[in-house]
Write a protein that holds these residues in place. Structure first.
Motif, PDB file in Angstrom:
ATOM      1  N   ASP B 917       0.823  -1.222   0.000  1.00  0.00           N
ATOM      2  CA  ASP B 917       0.000   0.000   0.000  1.00  0.00           C
ATOM      3  C   ASP B 917       0.856   1.271   0.000  1.00  0.00           C
ATOM      4  O   ASP B 917       0.524   2.260   0.616  1.00  0.00           O
ATOM      5  CB  ASP B 917      -0.920  -0.002   1.217  1.00  0.00           C
ATOM      6  CG  ASP B 917      -0.119  -0.115   2.514  1.00  0.00           C
ATOM      7  OD1 ASP B 917       1.098  -0.442   2.418  1.00  0.00           O
ATOM      8  OD2 ASP B 917      -0.690   0.144   3.583  1.00  0.00           O
ATOM      9  N   ARG B 918       1.968   1.195  -0.668  1.00  0.00           N
ATOM     10  CA  ARG B 918       2.847   2.381  -0.709  1.00  0.00           C
ATOM     11  C   ARG B 918       2.099   3.570  -1.286  1.00  0.00           C
ATOM     12  O   ARG B 918       1.374   3.444  -2.262  1.00  0.00           O
ATOM     13  CB  ARG B 918       4.048   2.118  -1.613  1.00  0.00           C
ATOM     14  CG  ARG B 918       5.058   1.192  -1.079  1.00  0.00           C
ATOM     15  CD  ARG B 918       6.249   1.135  -2.017  1.00  0.00           C
ATOM     16  NE  ARG B 918       7.315   2.020  -1.575  1.00  0.00           N
ATOM     17  CZ  ARG B 918       8.414   2.248  -2.266  1.00  0.00           C
ATOM     18  NH1 ARG B 918       8.561   1.708  -3.452  1.00  0.00           N
ATOM     19  NH2 ARG B 918       9.346   3.042  -1.791  1.00  0.00           N
ATOM     20  N   ARG B 919       2.316   4.742  -0.723  1.00  0.00           N
ATOM     21  CA  ARG B 919       1.791   5.986  -1.300  1.00  0.00           C
ATOM     22  C   ARG B 919       2.988   6.877  -1.521  1.00  0.00           C
ATOM     23  O   ARG B 919       3.651   7.297  -0.570  1.00  0.00           O
ATOM     24  CB  ARG B 919       0.794   6.657  -0.342  1.00  0.00           C
ATOM     25  CG  ARG B 919      -0.299   5.713   0.131  1.00  0.00           C
ATOM     26  CD  ARG B 919      -1.324   6.426   0.988  1.00  0.00           C
ATOM     27  NE  ARG B 919      -2.243   7.184   0.155  1.00  0.00           N
ATOM     28  CZ  ARG B 919      -3.306   6.661  -0.461  1.00  0.00           C
ATOM     29  NH1 ARG B 919      -3.589   5.387  -0.297  1.00  0.00           N
ATOM     30  NH2 ARG B 919      -4.092   7.403  -1.201  1.00  0.00           N
ATOM     31  N   SER B 945      -0.581   5.668  -5.641  1.00  0.00           N
ATOM     32  CA  SER B 945      -0.579   4.343  -5.018  1.00  0.00           C
ATOM     33  C   SER B 945      -1.038   3.320  -6.051  1.00  0.00           C
ATOM     34  O   SER B 945      -1.676   3.677  -7.044  1.00  0.00           O
ATOM     35  CB  SER B 945      -1.523   4.332  -3.814  1.00  0.00           C
ATOM     36  OG  SER B 945      -2.811   4.714  -4.246  1.00  0.00           O
ATOM     37  N   GLY B 946      -0.696   2.075  -5.805  1.00  0.00           N
ATOM     38  CA  GLY B 946      -1.147   1.006  -6.713  1.00  0.00           C
ATOM     39  C   GLY B 946      -0.585   1.148  -8.115  1.00  0.00           C
ATOM     40  O   GLY B 946       0.587   1.480  -8.294  1.00  0.00           O
ATOM     41  N   ASN B 953      -5.520   6.498  -9.414  1.00  0.00           N
ATOM     42  CA  ASN B 953      -4.595   6.333  -8.286  1.00  0.00           C
ATOM     43  C   ASN B 953      -3.742   7.560  -8.026  1.00  0.00           C
ATOM     44  O   ASN B 953      -2.805   7.517  -7.237  1.00  0.00           O
ATOM     45  CB  ASN B 953      -3.695   5.107  -8.532  1.00  0.00           C
ATOM     46  CG  ASN B 953      -4.519   3.839  -8.554  1.00  0.00           C
ATOM     47  OD1 ASN B 953      -5.583   3.789  -7.905  1.00  0.00           O
ATOM     48  ND2 ASN B 953      -4.071   2.835  -9.292  1.00  0.00           N
TER      49      ASN B 953
END
Lengths: 409, 958
Positions: B917-919, B945-946, B953
């Motif tokens: 779930d990196r942002r 993200s994603g 995103n």
């Protein structure tokens, strides 16, 4: 820095604007002054080395001013006091005048002479040059008193600004000058100058010159048309309309444009001379003085200029004034109470003013007004005797006054 | 400046700070404390203000006494006489330069308080998030009603009331100045933090009381207007007369044609396909007008009211029009590209417009419509106006402004200061010679018109440069970073241009005819300022030793330390960080599709397809690629120091990390603009240029190197672009191509960029060796994948006159970015092959990464968004002893600033793991002086993200 300046109090915004404008104007003004002084030093001549001079020195702008100085010097010379005479003109009549006590010096051309005068050592300097310490002629640190000798009967108001503010003593030609000076001094909050009742010395020289000439008036009706230069000139304004009107009435015209016209109003004068070429009723006078033409003529048509009083006081003949609407700008009259100029009030009394509409009729007007010559003569004499100091003896008066000034110094 | 601050401002700031803290302690409220602080400052300064007011009154009295004489002097005298008389006036009244300072005393005493208050209130950390009454946050503008800041408006209202009381009974002009200044300050302060605005609003409130007290203590004289003083009615009347005097035949015809010309330019830009139609329309219009002209002229000629001259003029102009048109169509037959054709058609329309101008003017004049009643101009002064404006324009456009652009980042240009002068001074000389000769042989009226034109151009240049500046990004080689903004310019811009030109025309006419002397002096002053400013900058640059000159090597030799910098270890470990500038990750999809064999060649590599770039530009991304997420753009802005210092810090972290573990470190081709490689102790370094020269000698020998001269012209073109009206800008610059900039010179710029990068990559296997001992770390920065592109579809460097993509013009378009990318990958793989041959592939850890993508999403199969494409980087990793075909990781979201994580992995085997779930924060920014100022001017910040290729995103961060 700039970012911070943006946070200045808006209430002082206009103050900021004034400060910026004020400071930049000051800087620009200083730069301009620096440029002029640099230019004067570089291009306008070498610095003169100053010799030791007597206690009193006369400063002349050239040979043409000899007529102002000569009546003074011929008396002053008799006192046995040594005096200097500085001129930029190496042919100045002073060199051949035969005066005994004069020390004549010609340091070089105009700019060199000015440089010489700016550093001169003397107790008293007498000069005919107005605007002392304003333009190029500066007060020397080694001079006690500067005396101004007027070279014409003109009111102070017509001179350029600050013409006499840095003189100590003025040898006035009439009471009207004293009034104007006092008025200016009051309005500028200046220390009062010493004013002497002297008169116009140059009339004496002119009277002597006239006496030497044949006193013959032309038989035919002859008018001297004496035109001034610059914006006062009727030739610049009307071309040859005045000449055309006079000659068409059969009057002979001696056309004497001011010598400066050949320099400053070249286009106008060349065009006028071209137009009158071949007109047998017109002759052009380019002599050093107008004395001969004045003797020969029956009347004079002129613009507003000093020549009017020469003609009036020396010959007492009728005069006609054209282009009379001129009023000087940027002159001393600004600080004279009521902005009065003496000669503008007096000229209409002793001459017939020709309006613009009357110019084509000027020939007819001249002919009819000549019949009233006696009335004009009376008016002229009245002014000459009551408003001008020491007519015919101003040279002697000036010499005595200068002796007194010198003795006090 | 620091000393001045310490002497004058710091003590005041200390006192204000003490007062403010005391008030906060007493009241516990920031808002109340600001009000009390403002009151205290007003009270403390009251005696000083009183003295200032007394002085000001004295000075005003002196000025009043002098005014009449000074006005008269200025009216009747000029030159030295005027100067002497003004000086005499000052002397008589005892007025010196100090007086103007005394008048400003009121301002001078306030300055330390201004700065102190600014420093105190703008750096007061505790304000953050704190509010009072209706103010939400003291550290931000109030945005009270629908985003509109009310406090500045309130402040301006109070200011106007306060000033009106203070200036009651002043002259009309002074009142207008006051209102204008209040308006200016409203604009300037509009976005300031609320604390500051509240402080100054209160200052203005208290100054009302101050003004009332002054009015009591120092009553004003009853104001009596001068006879010649102007009121509102006079100004309106004079404005009306000015406008009427400008309604002349030549002005109206000129303006009509300018409007039409603007329209033509818009059509050329926005309806590219119909430019031939435009040409035909113009030609038809000219033809009809020519017939009308002929009809009128013949009538007048028969009546003997007219001579041959107008006919000759129009026929000559028409002839040029036909000739230029013919040249255009001949070219069309020879060349399908159409670029030059467009320019020729454009030139033809310009000629046609000139014919139209002549005809309209002739028509108006022949009907005695809009005759010129304005007064004559003195020839001498008119000539001076022309001369100084021509000099000002020429110097500004060819020298001053280009040098300023150059000096902002000299290292990036690859040319020297002397080259700029050498290329642009002849242009200045030619400009002066041509214009002065033209002026000399013009008629009397022509001279006045030329002077008006020169003034008009000066006004427009100054207006567009300083007041209406454009921002299309920085110059990147020949391309403007934000050039695409030109495609979206609104119709209103064109209308705005027309209004600006109309006002400038009137101004120019009034300046030349009414304020001739002032105009001359203003141009002279501006010229002197410009020369002074340029000299100041140049001398400053020449003195600054820290600025390194471009490392250009003219001899074709490999760097002396090449053996070291390109030396790899057989027994130890090698870590290579390969930064490929502007490599768009998505392009690699097509590279692999076209060359499936690369999957095997790239054995051991993992390609992260879902890879972000931290920012739009190298300077924003590079630091984080070297040192990690702590150096991401948003973090960089929080650090103190210049951009160069920040980049150096990041590089030091990277270098030290390896040096601590006894790696020998080499940097090859580091951009000299960003990193001064000489500053790093114990690091071997080499620039790219010598490799370019070496490659050129090997593969392109015999070419004469005379191109530098023309590169200087690019800066001049940029200046012309910046100073032109907006409707002309797309004509001057069009997607990397410049209107008056030779193709040859463009090619040379491309060549200068491509040779070192292409050369280095091609030579890499040849210049590398496996002789190094111990462990090695290489940081290689290469820009083959960066525009302008000079590699064709066969992977060869283009020849003069050739386009990288034969189907499109320019060095950025068509498939040119893709061709360069493929070629880069090809060379990269050849180098990998060399590593394998030498047996050092397994002990070499390779990180291939890019700093940002291109502006060409149409070549990216993954996205069609410009934003996403520009922020799509390449990220390929080959750890030690990694084997097997290329692995494509389609899901893991990575960012180029992850490179340091891989470097750590190479160094000590620390695992690289990325949360699902990196942002990740990325930024978009335009022109910047980051390197000097240290701040990136961010246009938009996003959190991704994603799947980065899914627009959903992307969340914008406020």
């Amino acid at each position: 820095m700039m970012e911070n300046l943006l946070y200045l109090d808006p209430g002082t915004g206009s103050l900021l604007l004034y400060a910026i404008v004020g400071i930049s104007t000051t800087i620009l003004f200083a730069l301009r002054g620096f440029w002029y002084s640099l230019r004067n030093r570089l291009f306008l001549g070498r610095k003169a080395s100053v010799e030791k001079m007597p206690d009193i020195v006369f400063h002349s702008e050239g040979g043409k001013y000899w007529q102002v100085f000569q009546p003074v010097l011929r008396v002053f010379d008799s006192y046995g006091i040594k005096y200097g005479f500085v001129t930029p003109d190496k042919n100045d009549p002073v060199f051949s005048s035969g005066l005994k006590n004069v020390v004549p010096v010609c340091p070089g051309k105009e700019m060199v002479t000015l440089s010489y005068m700016n550093n001169i050592r003397a107790k008293v300097v007498v000069s005919t040059t107005p605007d002392l310490d304003v333009y190029m002629l500066k007060r020397s640190r080694h001079v006690e008193k500067y005396v101004h000798l007027f070279h014409a009967v003109v009111d102070i108001g017509i001179y350029e600004l600050y013409a006499f503010d840095y003189y100590d003593i003025l040898l006035c030609t009439g009471a009207f000058q004293k009034e104007s000076i006092r008025s200016i001094e009051k309005n500028r909050r200046e220390k009062p100058k010493e004013l002497f009742d002297t008169g116009c010395t140059y009339f004496e020289y002119m009277l002597d010159e006239i006496r030497k000439l044949p006193q013959q008036r032309d038989e035919e009706l002859t008018v001297l048309y004496s035109a001034a230069w610059g914006e006062r000139s009727s030739v610049v304004r009307y071309g040859t309309a005045v000449i055309d009107a006079l000659t068409s009435a059969g009057i002979r015209v001696i056309f004497r444009p001011h010598p400066q016209m050949y320099v400053s109003d070249r286009e106008a004068i060349e065009s006028a001379l071209e137009k009158i070429k071949g007109n047998s009723l017109v002759e052009v006078d380019r002599n050093r003085t107008a004395a001969e033409s004045m003797i020969r003529s029956h009347a004079m048509v002129s613009d507003i200029s000093g020549v009017i009083f020469d003609y009036a006081f020396l010959f007492e003949k009728p005069m006609f004034l054209v282009n009379s609407e001129y009023f000087p700008g940027g002159c001393e009259v600004l600080d004279v109470d009521g902005e009065r100029i003496w000669q503008f009030e007096k000229i209409p009394e002793i001459s017939r003013v020709i309006t613009d509409n009357e110019i084509p009729e000027v020939g007819k007007i001249v002919k009819s007004e000549l019949e009233k010559a006696d009335i004009y003569r009376e008016r002229i004499q009245k002014i000459k005797n009551t408003e001008i100091y020491n007519f015919g003896s101003a040279g002697r008066t000036a010499a005595e006054q200068l002796k007194e000034i010198l003795s006090r110094s | 400046m620091d000393i001045l601050y310490l002497i004058f401002i710091r003590p005041v700031e200390f006192v204000l700070g003490f007062l403010f803290d005391t008030f906060v302690g007493l009241t516990g409220s920031f808002g109340l404390s600001i009000v009390m602080l403002s009151l205290s400052v007003t009270v403390i300064m009251f005696p000083l203000f009183y003295i200032a007011e007394v002085w000001k009154k004295k000075e005003q009295a002196v000025e009043k006494r002098m005014k009449r004489r000074l006005t008269s002097i200025k009216k009747h005298y000029t030159g030295q006489k005027r100067y002497c008389l003004i000086k005499a006036t000052h002397r008589l009244e005892g007025y010196t330069a100090l007086n103007s300072l005394r008048t400003s005393f009121g301002l001078l005493i306030q300055i330390p308080f201004f700065f102190a208050a600014y420093h105190l209130l703008s750096h007061y950390e505790a304000f953050r998030g704190q509010g009072w009454l209706f103010i939400g946050d003291f550290s931000e503008p109030d945005r009270l009603i629908s985003g509109i800041n009310m406090l500045p408006l309130l402040m301006t209202a109070v200011n106007i009331v306060s000033s009106s009381i203070y200036m009651k009974g002043s002259r009309f002009r002074e009142m207008v100045e006051m209102y204008v200044m209040a308006g200016v300050f409203l604009v300037l302060l509009y976005n300031s933090p609320s604390a500051l605005v509240l402080y100054w609003t209160m200052n203005n409130v208290f100054s009302i009381g101050k003004s009332l007290i002054f009015l009591r203590l120092l009553p004003r004289e009853k104001y009596v207007p001068d006879e010649d003083e102007k009121g509102l009615k006079d100004y309106l009347c004079s404005l009306k007369n000015t406008f009427r005097s400008c309604l002349t035949a030549d002005m109206i015809s000129f303006f009509t044609v300018v409007v039409f010309f603007g329209f033509q330019c818009r059509v050329l830009k926005f309806h590219k396909s119909s430019f031939v139609h435009l040409y035909l329309l113009t030609a038809a219009l000219v033809f009809v007008c020519a017939l009308i002209f002929l009809f009128i002229w013949l009538q007048r000629f028969r009546r003997k009211e007219e001579k041959f001259m107008p006919l000759i003029k129009i026929v000559a102009a028409g002839f040029v029009f036909v000739a230029v048109s013919a040249a255009g169509f001949c070219f069309q037959m020879q060349d399908a590209g159409g670029g030059l054709l467009k320019k020729l058609v454009f030139s033809a329309t310009v000629c046609a417009d000139f014919v139209l101008f002549l005809i309209i003017r002739y028509f108006l004049e022949s009907r005695s419509l809009f005759r010129d009643f304005s007064g004559a101009v003195r020839q001498k002064e008119c000539s001076s106006v022309f001369l100084w404006n021509i000099l000002l324009l020429g110097f500004a456009v060819t020298t001053a402004w280009p040098l300023l652009v150059y000096l902002s980042a000299p290292e990036e240009t690859g040319i020297t200061l002397f080259t700029i002068l050498q290329s642009n001074i002849p242009v200045l000389a030619a400009w002066l010679a041509f214009t002065l000769i033209f002026y000399r042989f013009s008629g009397k009226n022509g001279k006045v018109r030329l002077a008006e034109t020169a003034v008009l151009l000066s006004i427009l240049a100054v207006l567009y440069h300083y007041v209406l500046p454009c921002d299309y990004g920085e110059l990147d080689k020949t391309m403007l970073n934000l050039g695409e903004k030109l495609d979206n310019e609104a119709f209103g811009i064109w209308l705005g241009d027309i209004a600006v030109i109309a006002v400038s025309c009137i101004l120019a006419r009034v300046c030349v005819r009414k304020y001739t002397s002032f105009t001359k002096n203003a141009a002279l002053l501006l010229f002197c300022c410009m020369v002074g400013m340029t000299l100041f900058k140049v001398v400053g640059y020449c003195r600054n030793d820290a600025v390194s000159n471009p490392e250009k090597v003219t001899t074709a030799r490999l760097p002396e330390n090449n053996h070291i910098v390109n030396g790899y270890s057989k027994n130890g470990k090698n870590v290579v960080l390969f930064l490929s500038d502007m490599f768009t990750g998505g392009y690699f999809v097509d590279v692999l599709r076209e060359h499936p064999e690369y999957e095997e060649a790239l054995s051991g590599f993992t390609w992260y397809r879902n890879s972000l770039a931290p920012s739009y530009k190298t300077c924003g991304s590079m630091a984080s690629i070297m040192a990690g997420e702590e150096f991401l753009p948003l973090e960089l802005n929080k650090m103190p120091g210049s951009g160069r210092e920040k980049l150096r810090k990041a590089a030091e972290i990277m270098v030290d990390r390896f040096k601590e573990r006894d790696y020998s470190v080499s940097i090859i081709g580091g951009e000299s603009a960003y990193l001064n490689l000489k500053e790093f102790d114990g690091v071997d370094y080499a620039y790219r240029y010598p490799y370019g020269q070496y490659w050129k000698q090997k593969y392109r020998s015999g070419e004469k190197d005379v191109r530098l001269i023309d590169q200087g012209h690019l800066f001049m073109m940029l200046t012309i672009f910046q100073n032109a009206p907006y409707f002309l800008k797309p004509i001057i610059y069009n997607e990397g191509c410049w209107f008056i900039f030779s193709r040859k010179a463009l090619f040379w710029t491309v060549e200068d960029h491509v040779y070192p990068n292409y050369g280095f990559m091609q030579l890499l296997p040849e210049i590398s060796n496996a002789d190094a001992g111990g462990n090695t770390f290489k940081y290689i920065h290469n820009s083959l994948t960066h525009g302008p592109y000079g590699v064709n579809r066969h992977g060869e460097v283009i020849m003069p006159g050739e386009q990288p993509d034969e189907n499109s013009e320019g060095f950025y378009f068509g498939k040119s970015p893709y061709y360069s990318t493929v070629t880069f990958v090809e060379f990269f793989i050849k180098w990998l092959d060399w590593l394998k041959e030498e047996g050092i592939y397994d002990n070499t850890y390779i990180i291939l990464v890019s700093d940002h993508g291109t502006n060409r999403p149409e070549l990216n199969p993954m996205t069609d968004s410009k934003l996403v494409n520009r922020l799509n980087s390449i990220m390929m990793i080959k750890p030690f002893d990694s084997e097997g075909e290329l692995v494509t990781d389609e899901n893991t979201l990575v960012i180029s600033s992850d490179a340091p994580e891989f470097m750590k992995n190479a160094l000590d085997g620390s695992p690289v793991e990325f949360a699902a779930d990196r942002r990740l924060p990325v930024v978009r920014f335009a022109s910047t002086n980051f390197l000097d100022a240290g701040i990136i001017e961010i246009i938009g910040a996003f959190e991704v993200s994603g799947n980065m290729f899914d627009p959903k995103n992307w969340k914008e961060i406020k």
